[in-house]
Design a protein around this motif. Structure first.
Motif, PDB file in Angstrom:
ATOM      1  N   LYS A  20     -70.786  47.946 116.911  1.00  0.00           N
ATOM      2  CA  LYS A  20     -70.117  47.790 118.211  1.00  0.00           C
ATOM      3  C   LYS A  20     -70.497  46.456 118.850  1.00  0.00           C
ATOM      4  O   LYS A  20     -69.660  45.786 119.437  1.00  0.00           O
ATOM      5  N   ARG A  23     -68.574  43.784 117.121  1.00  0.00           N
ATOM      6  CA  ARG A  23     -67.173  43.830 117.540  1.00  0.00           C
ATOM      7  C   ARG A  23     -67.024  43.256 118.946  1.00  0.00           C
ATOM      8  O   ARG A  23     -66.105  42.485 119.222  1.00  0.00           O
ATOM      9  N   ALA A  24     -67.937  43.618 119.835  1.00  0.00           N
ATOM     10  CA  ALA A  24     -67.893  43.094 121.207  1.00  0.00           C
ATOM     11  C   ALA A  24     -68.045  41.574 121.197  1.00  0.00           C
ATOM     12  O   ALA A  24     -67.324  40.872 121.917  1.00  0.00           O
ATOM     13  N   GLN A 112     -69.600  51.097 123.046  1.00  0.00           N
ATOM     14  CA  GLN A 112     -68.158  51.212 123.183  1.00  0.00           C
ATOM     15  C   GLN A 112     -67.685  50.741 124.557  1.00  0.00           C
ATOM     16  O   GLN A 112     -66.593  50.195 124.684  1.00  0.00           O
ATOM     17  N   VAL A 115     -67.060  47.082 124.356  1.00  0.00           N
ATOM     18  CA  VAL A 115     -65.846  46.823 123.582  1.00  0.00           C
ATOM     19  C   VAL A 115     -64.616  47.110 124.443  1.00  0.00           C
ATOM     20  O   VAL A 115     -63.675  46.308 124.502  1.00  0.00           O
TER      21      VAL A 115
END
Length: 145
Positions: A20, A23-24, A112, A115
């Motif tokens: 995560k 991805r962020a 999350q 994100v």
């Protein structure tokens, strides 16, 4: 058996958090790249606004001299609309910049939530980009008439 399960669960959790974070970080790079592409256009927005204001001044002068037509009136309305769109695009960028949470704060959110936040910010800055480019293109086209 329980120890293995706990170990695997913990390892999966750590891996998921790292995934995560990666991805962020990737989304944040995209957001900042879009900002860096669009931000320099603010000077162009202001220059076009100035040209449209000048065109409006000329149209007003023509009207005061008694030279009036439907075309002149339509051009005045169009120039005013275009100035409003340029202003809107510039204002959206300023609002976005004032509302954007910096990298350290996003990292503090983590997971999350980070994100999701960055995805929302990406959508906002893409809207800014779209409105900026469209308003520039429309103003340029009008001024070339």
């Amino acid at each position: 058996m329980k120890a293995q399960f706990l170990f695997l669960s913990l390892a999966a959790l750590i891996f998921s958090c790292g995934e995560k974070a990666d991805r962020a970080a990737k989304i944040e790079e995209e957001v900042l790249a879009i900002h860096d592409e669009v931000m320099p256009k603010s000077e162009e927005l202001m220059a076009l606004d100035k040209k449209l204001a000048s065109r409006l001044s000329v149209l007003d002068s023509l009207e005061q001299e008694g030279v009036s037509s439907n075309t002149t009136a339509e051009q005045r309305i169009k120039a005013a609309e275009l100035r409003a769109r340029l202003y809107e695009a510039d204002s959206l960028m300023m609002e976005w910049m004032h509302g954007y949470t910096q990298s350290d704060s996003v990292k503090a959110i983590g997971g999350q939530a980070a994100v999701d936040y960055l995805e929302a910010e990406k959508a906002k800055i893409l809207t800014v980009k779209e409105k900026t480019l469209k308003s520039i293109q429309e103003a340029d086209a009008f001024l070339k008439q």
